[in-house]
Design an enzyme around this catalytic site. Structure first.
Site, PDB file in Angstrom:
ATOM      1  N   ASN A 251       0.860  -1.181   0.000  1.00  0.00           N
ATOM      2  CA  ASN A 251       0.000   0.000   0.000  1.00  0.00           C
ATOM      3  C   ASN A 251       0.903   1.240   0.000  1.00  0.00           C
ATOM      4  O   ASN A 251       1.492   1.576   1.018  1.00  0.00           O
ATOM      5  CB  ASN A 251      -0.893  -0.030   1.251  1.00  0.00           C
ATOM      6  CG  ASN A 251      -1.789   1.188   1.340  1.00  0.00           C
ATOM      7  OD1 ASN A 251      -1.866   1.987   0.408  1.00  0.00           O
ATOM      8  ND2 ASN A 251      -2.487   1.334   2.466  1.00  0.00           N
TER       9      ASN A 251
ATOM     10  N   LYS B 118       0.039   4.257  -0.277  1.00  0.00           N
ATOM     11  CA  LYS B 118      -0.650   5.426   0.301  1.00  0.00           C
ATOM     12  C   LYS B 118      -0.422   6.663  -0.581  1.00  0.00           C
ATOM     13  O   LYS B 118      -0.288   6.535  -1.793  1.00  0.00           O
ATOM     14  CB  LYS B 118      -0.202   5.658   1.742  1.00  0.00           C
ATOM     15  CG  LYS B 118      -0.352   4.384   2.588  1.00  0.00           C
ATOM     16  CD  LYS B 118      -0.310   4.643   4.050  1.00  0.00           C
ATOM     17  CE  LYS B 118      -0.343   3.310   4.785  1.00  0.00           C
ATOM     18  NZ  LYS B 118      -0.566   3.422   6.194  1.00  0.00           N
TER      19      LYS B 118
ATOM     20  N   HIS C 127      -9.994   0.745   4.597  1.00  0.00           N
ATOM     21  CA  HIS C 127      -8.748   1.026   5.325  1.00  0.00           C
ATOM     22  C   HIS C 127      -9.066   1.955   6.511  1.00  0.00           C
ATOM     23  O   HIS C 127      -9.883   2.869   6.384  1.00  0.00           O
ATOM     24  CB  HIS C 127      -7.728   1.681   4.389  1.00  0.00           C
ATOM     25  CG  HIS C 127      -6.354   1.702   4.984  1.00  0.00           C
ATOM     26  ND1 HIS C 127      -5.991   2.599   5.949  1.00  0.00           N
ATOM     27  CD2 HIS C 127      -5.278   0.890   4.787  1.00  0.00           C
ATOM     28  CE1 HIS C 127      -4.733   2.356   6.317  1.00  0.00           C
ATOM     29  NE2 HIS C 127      -4.285   1.320   5.619  1.00  0.00           N
TER      30      HIS C 127
ATOM     31  N   GLU D 252      -6.040  -5.706   9.993  1.00  0.00           N
ATOM     32  CA  GLU D 252      -5.127  -4.607  10.324  1.00  0.00           C
ATOM     33  C   GLU D 252      -5.597  -3.916  11.607  1.00  0.00           C
ATOM     34  O   GLU D 252      -6.434  -3.001  11.546  1.00  0.00           O
ATOM     35  CB  GLU D 252      -5.129  -3.566   9.202  1.00  0.00           C
ATOM     36  CG  GLU D 252      -4.618  -4.057   7.882  1.00  0.00           C
ATOM     37  CD  GLU D 252      -3.944  -2.947   7.096  1.00  0.00           C
ATOM     38  OE1 GLU D 252      -2.823  -3.153   6.659  1.00  0.00           O
ATOM     39  OE2 GLU D 252      -4.538  -1.853   6.950  1.00  0.00           O
TER      40      GLU D 252
ATOM     41  N   GLY E 198       2.688  -1.373   4.383  1.00  0.00           N
ATOM     42  CA  GLY E 198       2.548   0.051   4.076  1.00  0.00           C
ATOM     43  C   GLY E 198       3.922   0.700   3.977  1.00  0.00           C
ATOM     44  O   GLY E 198       4.624   0.567   2.983  1.00  0.00           O
TER      45      GLY E 198
HETATM   46  P1  PGA Z   1       2.082   0.202   7.786  1.00  0.00           P
HETATM   47  O1  PGA Z   1       0.718   0.411   6.984  1.00  0.00           O
HETATM   48  O2  PGA Z   1       2.713  -1.050   7.259  1.00  0.00           O
HETATM   49  O3  PGA Z   1       2.868   1.430   7.510  1.00  0.00           O
HETATM   50  O4  PGA Z   1       1.708   0.059   9.229  1.00  0.00           O
HETATM   51  C1  PGA Z   1      -0.130  -0.656   6.726  1.00  0.00           C
HETATM   52  C2  PGA Z   1      -1.360  -0.150   6.048  1.00  0.00           C
HETATM   53  O5  PGA Z   1      -1.654   1.030   6.088  1.00  0.00           O
HETATM   54  O6  PGA Z   1      -2.108  -0.891   5.441  1.00  0.00           O
END
Ligand code: PGA
Length: 248
Positions: A7, A9, A92, A164, A231
């Site tokens: 992801n 983002k 999410h 998550e 992420g």
């Molecule tokens: P992260 O994000 O690995 O930075 O904790 C995971 C996500 O947002 O799905």
């Protein structure tokens, strides 16, 4: 265990995505992994172009809950399909919180995506308060039932559930392998109760929240999950390549 979802983002311009992918693809071995890169809308084109024929799926991070209409700034399922998108993330925690997306909106998005032939990565997970007040199971049940309401069992083949916990996303904290196992058991139980035991066994479930190349090893033996959603750690091509080689 062979499912890996990245992801990105709100990171990387198209040019930066291009440079990232050139580095990543030069060392990526695709053989055993089912990898989906969920890119920003603006990088879908470059992602598709560079990943073509490399055994990598391209995903988006959001879609409109409406098929068409006067929705300035929104992107429809049809547009995503036409941009070569195979999967889209819905539910999410960042979107549930910042954009107030509730289960009804998530359910509508899922139906729009399926109608357009796009698979789903459905994120579910409890907050720290839910966890401390022992409400994790209740929250997971409510989120899953709300999101999957009205779906046919065969449509679950196109759904990946990402467990998550909100308190683990972007915080550097992770649950123990035992905690993940217990939450994922609950997810499978809800699917079994609402659909069938066959569906509960075959639906793909991944864990997401602060996964990196160092901590991923301790979760590789979790039999109940099919892989990971990454992420922050996917943003560095070398770090993400390490994760890919460990999960493969
Ligand atoms: P992260 O994000 O690995 O930075 O904790 C995971 C996500 O947002 O799905």
């Amino acid at each position: 265990m062979n499912t890996l979802i990245a992801n990105f983002k709100m990171n990387m311009s198209p040019e930066e995505t291009k440079n990232y992918l050139i580095t990543f693809l030069s060392r990526y071995e695709s053989d055993k992994l089912d990898l989906t890169l969920c890119l920003p809308y603006t990088s879908l084109y470059v992602g598709n172009y560079l990943c073509k024929g490399k055994g990598i799926r391209i995903g988006a991070q959001n879609l409109s809950d409406e098929e068409t209409g006067r929705n300035t700034g929104e992107v429809s399922g049809n547009m995503l399909k036409g941009s070569g998108v195979d999967y889209v993330i819905v539910g999410h925690s960042e979107r549930r919180k910042k954009f107030k997306e509730d289960s009804k909106a998530i359910n509508r998005k899922i139906k729009v995506a399926l109608k357009n032939g796009i698979g789903l990565i459905l994120c579910v997970g409890e907050s720290l308060i839910d966890r401390n007040t022992l409400k994790t199971k209740e929250v997971l049940k409510e989120q899953i039932e709300g999101a999957l309401k009205g779906l046919y069992e065969n449509e679950l083949e196109r759904v990946i559930i990402a467990y998550e916990p909100i308190w683990a996303v972007g915080t550097g904290q992770t649950p123990s392998a035992k905690e993940i196992d217990s939450a994922v058991k609950e997810v499978r139980k809800v699917i079994s109760d609402d659909f069938s035991e066959v569906a509960s066994k075959s639906i793909r479930i991944v864990y997401g929240g602060s996964i990196d190349s160092k901590n991923v090893k301790q979760f590789l033996s979790c039999k109940n999950i099919d892989g990971f959603l990454v992420g922050h750690a996917c943003l560095d091509a070398n770090e993400f390549l390490k994760i890919c080689s460990l999960v493969r």
